[in-house]
Design a protein around this motif. Sequence first.
Motif, PDB file in Angstrom:
ATOM      1  N   GLY A  23      30.581  62.792  -6.926  1.00 59.82           N
ATOM      2  CA  GLY A  23      29.869  61.697  -7.709  1.00 59.82           C
ATOM      3  C   GLY A  23      28.561  61.583  -6.533  1.00 59.82           C
ATOM      4  N   HIS A  24      27.552  60.897  -7.181  1.00 57.84           N
ATOM      5  CA  HIS A  24      26.470  60.702  -6.565  1.00 57.84           C
ATOM      6  C   HIS A  24      26.186  58.734  -5.686  1.00 57.84           C
ATOM      7  CE1 HIS A  24      21.962  60.018  -5.336  1.00 57.84           C
ATOM      8  NE2 HIS A  24      21.688  60.966  -5.617  1.00 57.84           N
ATOM      9  N   SER A  25      26.160  59.159  -4.096  1.00 61.09           N
ATOM     10  CA  SER A  25      26.465  58.120  -3.657  1.00 61.09           C
ATOM     11  C   SER A  25      27.613  57.042  -3.754  1.00 61.09           C
ATOM     12  CB  SER A  25      24.896  57.357  -3.534  1.00 61.09           C
ATOM     13  OG  SER A  25      25.102  56.827  -2.616  1.00 61.09           O
ATOM     14  N   LEU A  26      27.372  55.631  -4.984  1.00 60.36           N
ATOM     15  CA  LEU A  26      28.404  54.641  -5.073  1.00 60.36           C
ATOM     16  C   LEU A  26      29.627  55.978  -6.587  1.00 60.36           C
ATOM     17  CD1 LEU A  26      29.407  52.349  -6.583  1.00 60.36           C
ATOM     18  CD2 LEU A  26      27.816  53.009  -8.310  1.00 60.36           C
ATOM     19  N   GLY A  27      28.397  56.838  -6.971  1.00 56.21           N
ATOM     20  CA  GLY A  27      29.422  57.459  -8.124  1.00 56.21           C
ATOM     21  C   GLY A  27      30.301  58.683  -7.102  1.00 56.21           C
ATOM     22  N   LYS A  64      45.377  59.052  -1.565  1.00 57.10           N
ATOM     23  CA  LYS A  64      46.159  59.870  -2.143  1.00 57.10           C
ATOM     24  C   LYS A  64      45.455  61.121  -2.457  1.00 57.10           C
ATOM     25  CE  LYS A  64      48.533  57.950  -5.738  1.00 57.10           C
ATOM     26  NZ  LYS A  64      48.171  56.828  -5.877  1.00 57.10           N
ATOM     27  N   ASN A  65      46.175  62.565  -2.010  1.00 55.54           N
ATOM     28  CA  ASN A  65      45.203  63.824  -3.113  1.00 55.54           C
ATOM     29  C   ASN A  65      45.045  63.157  -4.147  1.00 55.54           C
ATOM     30  OD1 ASN A  65      45.796  64.431  -0.056  1.00 55.54           O
ATOM     31  ND2 ASN A  65      48.228  65.797  -0.584  1.00 55.54           N
ATOM     32  N   PRO A  66      43.712  64.340  -4.687  1.00 57.38           N
ATOM     33  CA  PRO A  66      43.016  63.947  -6.198  1.00 57.38           C
ATOM     34  C   PRO A  66      43.801  65.399  -6.570  1.00 57.38           C
ATOM     35  CG  PRO A  66      41.395  65.072  -4.278  1.00 57.38           C
ATOM     36  CD  PRO A  66      42.479  64.528  -3.690  1.00 57.38           C
ATOM     37  N   VAL A  67      43.704  65.343  -8.334  1.00 55.16           N
ATOM     38  CA  VAL A  67      43.942  66.307  -8.780  1.00 55.16           C
ATOM     39  C   VAL A  67      43.008  67.681  -8.701  1.00 55.16           C
ATOM     40  CG1 VAL A  67      45.350  64.359 -10.449  1.00 55.16           C
ATOM     41  CG2 VAL A  67      42.939  65.940 -11.446  1.00 55.16           C
ATOM     42  N   CYS A  68      42.078  67.343  -8.287  1.00 54.41           N
ATOM     43  CA  CYS A  68      40.859  68.503  -9.064  1.00 54.41           C
ATOM     44  C   CYS A  68      39.966  68.710  -7.390  1.00 54.41           C
ATOM     45  CB  CYS A  68      40.233  68.632  -9.995  1.00 54.41           C
ATOM     46  SG  CYS A  68      39.485  67.342 -10.010  1.00 54.41           S
ATOM     47  N   PRO A  69      39.916  69.232  -6.871  1.00 55.00           N
ATOM     48  CA  PRO A  69      38.721  68.960  -5.533  1.00 55.00           C
ATOM     49  C   PRO A  69      37.440  67.945  -5.435  1.00 55.00           C
ATOM     50  CG  PRO A  69      38.773  71.470  -5.893  1.00 55.00           C
ATOM     51  CD  PRO A  69      39.712  70.676  -7.201  1.00 55.00           C
ATOM     52  N   VAL A  70      37.547  67.565  -4.846  1.00 54.63           N
ATOM     53  CA  VAL A  70      36.408  66.681  -4.762  1.00 54.63           C
ATOM     54  C   VAL A  70      35.056  66.632  -3.869  1.00 54.63           C
ATOM     55  CG1 VAL A  70      35.519  64.489  -4.652  1.00 54.63           C
ATOM     56  CG2 VAL A  70      37.774  64.363  -5.066  1.00 54.63           C
ATOM     57  N   TYR A  71      34.201  67.203  -4.066  1.00 47.41           N
ATOM     58  CA  TYR A  71      32.998  67.857  -3.682  1.00 47.41           C
ATOM     59  C   TYR A  71      32.095  65.812  -2.710  1.00 47.41           C
ATOM     60  CZ  TYR A  71      33.794  72.406  -4.953  1.00 47.41           C
ATOM     61  OH  TYR A  71      33.616  73.840  -5.473  1.00 47.41           O
ATOM     62  N   GLN A  72      31.655  66.114  -1.830  1.00 51.07           N
ATOM     63  CA  GLN A  72      31.634  65.064  -0.825  1.00 51.07           C
ATOM     64  C   GLN A  72      30.112  65.601  -0.570  1.00 51.07           C
ATOM     65  OE1 GLN A  72      35.935  64.335   0.982  1.00 51.07           O
ATOM     66  NE2 GLN A  72      34.641  62.110   1.326  1.00 51.07           N
ATOM     67  N   ASN A  73      29.873  63.603  -0.528  1.00 54.96           N
ATOM     68  CA  ASN A  73      28.241  63.749  -0.128  1.00 54.96           C
ATOM     69  C   ASN A  73      28.030  64.384   0.924  1.00 54.96           C
ATOM     70  OD1 ASN A  73      27.013  61.060  -1.927  1.00 54.96           O
ATOM     71  ND2 ASN A  73      27.890  62.486  -2.845  1.00 54.96           N
ATOM     72  N   VAL A  74      28.278  64.203   2.378  1.00 56.59           N
ATOM     73  CA  VAL A  74      27.826  64.002   3.365  1.00 56.59           C
ATOM     74  C   VAL A  74      28.166  65.359   3.832  1.00 56.59           C
ATOM     75  CG1 VAL A  74      28.966  61.942   4.632  1.00 56.59           C
ATOM     76  CG2 VAL A  74      30.170  63.586   4.479  1.00 56.59           C
ATOM     77  N   ASN A  75      28.388  66.899   2.794  1.00 54.72           N
ATOM     78  CA  ASN A  75      28.355  67.824   3.716  1.00 54.72           C
ATOM     79  C   ASN A  75      28.475  68.609   2.332  1.00 54.72           C
ATOM     80  OD1 ASN A  75      31.318  68.190   2.964  1.00 54.72           O
ATOM     81  ND2 ASN A  75      32.037  67.940   5.105  1.00 54.72           N
ATOM     82  N   VAL A  80      22.473  62.258   1.018  1.00 50.13           N
ATOM     83  CA  VAL A  80      23.505  62.517  -0.542  1.00 50.13           C
ATOM     84  C   VAL A  80      23.363  64.214  -0.184  1.00 50.13           C
ATOM     85  CG1 VAL A  80      23.976  61.899  -2.415  1.00 50.13           C
ATOM     86  CG2 VAL A  80      23.489  59.765  -0.929  1.00 50.13           C
ATOM     87  N   LYS A  81      23.693  65.095  -0.364  1.00 47.66           N
ATOM     88  CA  LYS A  81      23.201  65.964  -0.103  1.00 47.66           C
ATOM     89  C   LYS A  81      23.975  66.783  -1.808  1.00 47.66           C
ATOM     90  CE  LYS A  81      23.849  67.627   4.292  1.00 47.66           C
ATOM     91  NZ  LYS A  81      24.071  68.052   5.117  1.00 47.66           N
ATOM     92  N   TRP A  82      22.896  66.185  -2.532  1.00 45.42           N
ATOM     93  CA  TRP A  82      23.588  66.241  -4.472  1.00 45.42           C
ATOM     94  C   TRP A  82      22.795  67.810  -4.414  1.00 45.42           C
ATOM     95  CZ3 TRP A  82      26.875  64.646  -7.273  1.00 45.42           C
ATOM     96  CH2 TRP A  82      26.627  64.590  -8.014  1.00 45.42           C
ATOM     97  N   THR A  83      21.578  68.137  -4.201  1.00 45.85           N
ATOM     98  CA  THR A  83      21.031  69.901  -4.248  1.00 45.85           C
ATOM     99  C   THR A  83      22.521  70.781  -4.006  1.00 45.85           C
ATOM    100  OG1 THR A  83      18.348  68.915  -4.189  1.00 45.85           O
ATOM    101  CG2 THR A  83      19.823  71.284  -4.235  1.00 45.85           C
ATOM    102  N   GLN A  84      23.020  70.159  -2.292  1.00 47.22           N
ATOM    103  CA  GLN A  84      23.865  71.392  -2.459  1.00 47.22           C
ATOM    104  C   GLN A  84      24.881  71.018  -2.677  1.00 47.22           C
ATOM    105  OE1 GLN A  84      21.682  69.237  -0.361  1.00 47.22           O
ATOM    106  NE2 GLN A  84      21.098  69.621   1.249  1.00 47.22           N
ATOM    107  N   THR A  85      25.877  70.143  -2.952  1.00 50.76           N
ATOM    108  CA  THR A  85      27.058  69.914  -3.683  1.00 50.76           C
ATOM    109  C   THR A  85      26.626  70.627  -5.434  1.00 50.76           C
ATOM    110  OG1 THR A  85      27.320  67.821  -2.675  1.00 50.76           O
ATOM    111  CG2 THR A  85      28.140  68.337  -5.126  1.00 50.76           C
ATOM    112  N   VAL A  86      25.836  70.489  -6.246  1.00 44.98           N
ATOM    113  CA  VAL A  86      25.123  71.531  -7.473  1.00 44.98           C
ATOM    114  C   VAL A  86      25.211  72.627  -7.036  1.00 44.98           C
ATOM    115  CG1 VAL A  86      23.839  71.406  -9.616  1.00 44.98           C
ATOM    116  CG2 VAL A  86      24.635  69.322  -8.059  1.00 44.98           C
ATOM    117  N   GLN A  87      25.215  73.167  -5.954  1.00 39.22           N
ATOM    118  CA  GLN A  87      24.954  74.520  -5.989  1.00 39.22           C
ATOM    119  C   GLN A  87      25.973  75.341  -5.476  1.00 39.22           C
ATOM    120  OE1 GLN A  87      21.718  74.273  -2.939  1.00 39.22           O
ATOM    121  NE2 GLN A  87      20.037  75.458  -4.084  1.00 39.22           N
ATOM    122  N   ASN A  88      26.524  74.145  -4.931  1.00 34.43           N
ATOM    123  CA  ASN A  88      28.644  75.453  -4.430  1.00 34.43           C
ATOM    124  C   ASN A  88      29.277  75.111  -5.497  1.00 34.43           C
ATOM    125  OD1 ASN A  88      27.281  74.985  -1.258  1.00 34.43           O
ATOM    126  ND2 ASN A  88      28.623  73.313  -0.906  1.00 34.43           N
TER     127      ASN A  88
END
Length: 294
Positions: free
Chosen positions: A86-90, A216-227, A249-257
């Motif tokens: 999610g982007h920031s608040l997302g 709790k541990n999520p049902v799938c990986p959550v890609y987080q903004n900070v890294n 918010v490292k959104w470009t890098q999140t999508v690339q990853n």
Amino acid sequence: MKAFVFPGQGAQFVGMGKDLYENSAEAKDLFEKANEILGFRITDLMFEGTDEDLKQTKVTQPAIFLHSVLLAKTMGEDFKPEMVAGHSLGEFSALVAAGAMTFEDGLKLVSQRAMAMQKACEAEPSTMAAIIGLEDAVVEEVCESIDEVVVAANYNCPGQLVISGSFAGIDKACEILTEKGAKRALKLPVGGAFHSPLMEPARVELAAAIEATEIKNPVCPVYQNVNAKPFTEAAQIKENLVAQLTGAVKWTQTVQNMIADGATSFTEVGPGKALQGMIKKVDRKMEVDGVSSL
């Protein structure tokens, strides 16, 4: 692999979520629960308010969270994420949708986050600006050279970076970046310098609330903004959520990853289409779509 992504502030519009309220008994119940938790009828502002009403941070953030999370809940079998972000608040919407937090806890945190950010903005007037058409490294270098608080805050997509800081810092940065060839250096109509060191008072306030919330541990990986990395472990998710308010918010890098890790399609869940546009700028061939109503 199917990736689901959740928008942040700026995606709100009058009438958002109304069809959910009218057509889904589950969504209606949760909207009414949200009115109780928040202590005001956010549904009235979402469905029939004004643009000005929706622009207030204390309304905007819970409104976008509600729209996104309730959409995910009403998608049934169509919502089977293999990775989320999610982007920031997302990021809060993503965590609730992926089962890491309850709806109630997520909403309370989003509301506390909005109030804490509002307070920090009022204590230290500040702003943000979108820089279009320059390499990230050039923008970072200019920010570092200025003797004011000004930092790279949102890495939205290649060629679009939002900077955040004091009014003087943003003015100076916009001036230098324009000289360096930015296509646009546009001040944004926001309440303050989100994702910058000026949000430190809000970070401290929110840290206590996040610490007290069960994650709790999520049902799938959550890609987080900070890294921009994937996380499935509750303690680490908490830590990253706290760091998010003052970090970029490292959104470009999140999508690339996410693409590097096997994402074959992205679905934006919530109001607007901003994230779909950003993802296309990272990879034009990527399949993207959105769900914004029932």
